[in-house]
Motif scaffolding. Structure first.
Motif, PDB file in Angstrom:
ATOM      1  N   UNK A 182     -33.070 -35.989  -8.165  1.00  0.00           N
ATOM      2  CA  UNK A 182     -31.856 -35.521  -7.485  1.00  0.00           C
ATOM      3  C   UNK A 182     -32.116 -34.233  -6.711  1.00  0.00           C
ATOM      4  N   UNK A 183     -32.893 -33.322  -7.298  1.00  0.00           N
ATOM      5  CA  UNK A 183     -33.154 -32.033  -6.656  1.00  0.00           C
ATOM      6  C   UNK A 183     -34.205 -32.152  -5.551  1.00  0.00           C
ATOM      7  N   UNK A 184     -35.159 -33.027  -5.762  1.00  0.00           N
ATOM      8  CA  UNK A 184     -36.275 -33.134  -4.840  1.00  0.00           C
ATOM      9  C   UNK A 184     -36.702 -34.593  -4.804  1.00  0.00           C
ATOM     10  N   UNK A 185     -36.181 -35.400  -3.891  1.00  0.00           N
ATOM     11  CA  UNK A 185     -36.505 -36.828  -3.863  1.00  0.00           C
ATOM     12  C   UNK A 185     -38.019 -37.061  -3.901  1.00  0.00           C
ATOM     13  N   UNK A 186     -38.400 -38.043  -4.708  1.00  0.00           N
ATOM     14  CA  UNK A 186     -39.822 -38.343  -4.888  1.00  0.00           C
ATOM     15  C   UNK A 186     -40.320 -39.143  -3.704  1.00  0.00           C
ATOM     16  N   UNK A 187     -41.440 -38.693  -3.128  1.00  0.00           N
ATOM     17  CA  UNK A 187     -41.978 -39.365  -1.948  1.00  0.00           C
ATOM     18  C   UNK A 187     -43.317 -40.029  -2.197  1.00  0.00           C
ATOM     19  N   UNK A 188     -43.903 -39.834  -3.403  1.00  0.00           N
ATOM     20  CA  UNK A 188     -45.145 -40.490  -3.812  1.00  0.00           C
ATOM     21  C   UNK A 188     -46.068 -40.729  -2.715  1.00  0.00           C
ATOM     22  N   UNK A 236     -34.877 -57.372  -7.694  1.00  0.00           N
ATOM     23  CA  UNK A 236     -35.030 -56.073  -7.029  1.00  0.00           C
ATOM     24  C   UNK A 236     -33.855 -55.116  -7.203  1.00  0.00           C
ATOM     25  N   UNK A 237     -32.598 -55.567  -7.055  1.00  0.00           N
ATOM     26  CA  UNK A 237     -31.494 -54.612  -7.211  1.00  0.00           C
ATOM     27  C   UNK A 237     -31.451 -53.964  -8.594  1.00  0.00           C
ATOM     28  N   UNK A 238     -31.740 -54.730  -9.640  1.00  0.00           N
ATOM     29  CA  UNK A 238     -31.728 -54.174 -10.996  1.00  0.00           C
ATOM     30  C   UNK A 238     -32.828 -53.141 -11.171  1.00  0.00           C
ATOM     31  N   UNK A 239     -34.006 -53.398 -10.606  1.00  0.00           N
ATOM     32  CA  UNK A 239     -35.109 -52.440 -10.715  1.00  0.00           C
ATOM     33  C   UNK A 239     -34.794 -51.165  -9.937  1.00  0.00           C
ATOM     34  N   UNK A 240     -34.237 -51.328  -8.744  1.00  0.00           N
ATOM     35  CA  UNK A 240     -33.920 -50.160  -7.919  1.00  0.00           C
ATOM     36  C   UNK A 240     -32.845 -49.285  -8.572  1.00  0.00           C
ATOM     37  N   UNK A 241     -31.875 -49.907  -9.224  1.00  0.00           N
ATOM     38  CA  UNK A 241     -30.764 -49.155  -9.822  1.00  0.00           C
ATOM     39  C   UNK A 241     -31.132 -48.503 -11.148  1.00  0.00           C
ATOM     40  N   UNK A 242     -32.202 -48.951 -11.781  1.00  0.00           N
ATOM     41  CA  UNK A 242     -32.554 -48.480 -13.122  1.00  0.00           C
ATOM     42  C   UNK A 242     -33.011 -47.022 -13.122  1.00  0.00           C
ATOM     43  N   UNK A 243     -32.654 -46.329 -14.196  1.00  0.00           N
ATOM     44  CA  UNK A 243     -33.178 -44.987 -14.460  1.00  0.00           C
ATOM     45  C   UNK A 243     -34.433 -45.061 -15.313  1.00  0.00           C
ATOM     46  N   UNK A 244     -34.586 -46.186 -16.033  1.00  0.00           N
ATOM     47  CA  UNK A 244     -35.693 -46.351 -16.973  1.00  0.00           C
ATOM     48  C   UNK A 244     -35.918 -47.839 -17.210  1.00  0.00           C
ATOM     49  N   UNK A 270     -44.541 -56.992  -6.527  1.00  0.00           N
ATOM     50  CA  UNK A 270     -43.580 -57.165  -5.435  1.00  0.00           C
ATOM     51  C   UNK A 270     -42.810 -55.874  -5.161  1.00  0.00           C
ATOM     52  N   UNK A 271     -42.873 -54.921  -6.068  1.00  0.00           N
ATOM     53  CA  UNK A 271     -42.062 -53.702  -5.957  1.00  0.00           C
ATOM     54  C   UNK A 271     -42.951 -52.466  -5.953  1.00  0.00           C
ATOM     55  N   UNK A 272     -42.500 -51.434  -5.271  1.00  0.00           N
ATOM     56  CA  UNK A 272     -43.260 -50.181  -5.246  1.00  0.00           C
ATOM     57  C   UNK A 272     -42.344 -49.004  -5.587  1.00  0.00           C
ATOM     58  N   UNK A 273     -41.476 -48.635  -4.673  1.00  0.00           N
ATOM     59  CA  UNK A 273     -40.652 -47.439  -4.876  1.00  0.00           C
ATOM     60  C   UNK A 273     -39.674 -47.592  -6.037  1.00  0.00           C
ATOM     61  N   UNK A 274     -39.359 -48.816  -6.425  1.00  0.00           N
ATOM     62  CA  UNK A 274     -38.434 -49.029  -7.540  1.00  0.00           C
ATOM     63  C   UNK A 274     -38.947 -48.390  -8.835  1.00  0.00           C
ATOM     64  N   UNK A 275     -40.273 -48.254  -8.963  1.00  0.00           N
ATOM     65  CA  UNK A 275     -40.872 -47.703 -10.186  1.00  0.00           C
ATOM     66  C   UNK A 275     -41.077 -46.182 -10.107  1.00  0.00           C
ATOM     67  N   UNK A 276     -41.069 -45.631  -8.909  1.00  0.00           N
ATOM     68  CA  UNK A 276     -41.466 -44.231  -8.703  1.00  0.00           C
ATOM     69  C   UNK A 276     -40.677 -43.254  -9.571  1.00  0.00           C
ATOM     70  N   UNK A 277     -41.416 -42.394 -10.271  1.00  0.00           N
ATOM     71  CA  UNK A 277     -40.857 -41.275 -11.039  1.00  0.00           C
ATOM     72  C   UNK A 277     -39.791 -41.736 -12.035  1.00  0.00           C
ATOM     73  N   UNK A 278     -40.061 -42.866 -12.688  1.00  0.00           N
ATOM     74  CA  UNK A 278     -39.170 -43.374 -13.730  1.00  0.00           C
ATOM     75  C   UNK A 278     -40.003 -43.703 -14.975  1.00  0.00           C
TER      76      UNK A 278
END
Length: 194
Positions: free
Chosen positions: A188-194, A70-78, A100-108
């Motif tokens: 950064x400008x507008x956090x993604x809330x999906x 999880x930490x690696x997925x959350x920290x990733x930009x891509x 197992x993950x949801x927000x870690x993938x959002x807008x990446x």
């Protein structure tokens, strides 16, 4: 933003005893290093052994195993997913990690390196595109597929068509970089809330 380094998580899902998966993954890692834009973290899904039954909230065993992923997925930009194709689909270990993950993938952005028989894993990738769309990720148009993968690497583990493979990697890396930077600026400008 020239000079910006991209945190890239490379997800692998075939064990070290497998013949083709580690070759494809190592080739990708070497190409990513040559590209020079990425800080790469390999996420070995077979080593993590995530439970296949998804619970909310996760139990104690799941929490312990998720800590390796999880930490690696959350920290990733891509992301780049390196996947085989089995029976026209992708492996259960990958599906488990995704679910197992949801927000870690959002807008990446998510790129793919696939391998298998005649299709080179493309059917697995097509299924993954649907899954990642549900998770608000952007999948890249161009990926890399090794058809008849057992014939694609020489005895030293290098692709038999190094120029063609390197060209395909550059196309995918260029797209991944564009999307990672564009989506990162947007988050950064507008956090993604999906």
């Amino acid at each position: 933003m020239p000079g910006t380094r991209i945190r890239l998580a490379v997800l692998t899902c075939s064990g070290p005893a497998a013949r083709s998966g580690p070759l494809a993954a190592q080739w990708l890692l070497d190409e990513a290093d040559k590209y020079g834009q990425f800080d790469v973290e390999v996420v070995d899904l077979t080593a993590a052994q995530l439970p296949v039954v998804i619970t909310r909230p996760p139990g104690a065993e799941a929490v312990e195993r998720l800590a390796a992923v999880s930490p690696a997925l959350a920290a990733a930009d891509a992301f780049i997913v390196v996947t085989p194709e089995y029976n026209h689909g992708y492996p259960a270990v990958l599906k488990s990690a995704i679910d197992w993950h949801t927000t870690e993938w959002h807008a990446k952005p998510v790129g793919f390196v696939s391998y298998g028989g005649r299709s080179g894993g493309l059917r697995a990738v097509e299924q993954l595109r649907l899954v990642f769309a549900e998770l608000h990720a952007v999948t890249l148009r161009d990926g890399i597929g090794f058809a008849q993968v057992w014939d694609q690497f020489d005895e030293a583990g290098a692709p038999k068509d190094p120029a063609g493979c390197a060209g395909a990697a550059k196309v995918m890396f260029d797209q991944l970089t564009w999307w990672a930077l564009a989506l990162g600026e947007a988050r950064d400008k507008r956090p993604y809330t999906g």
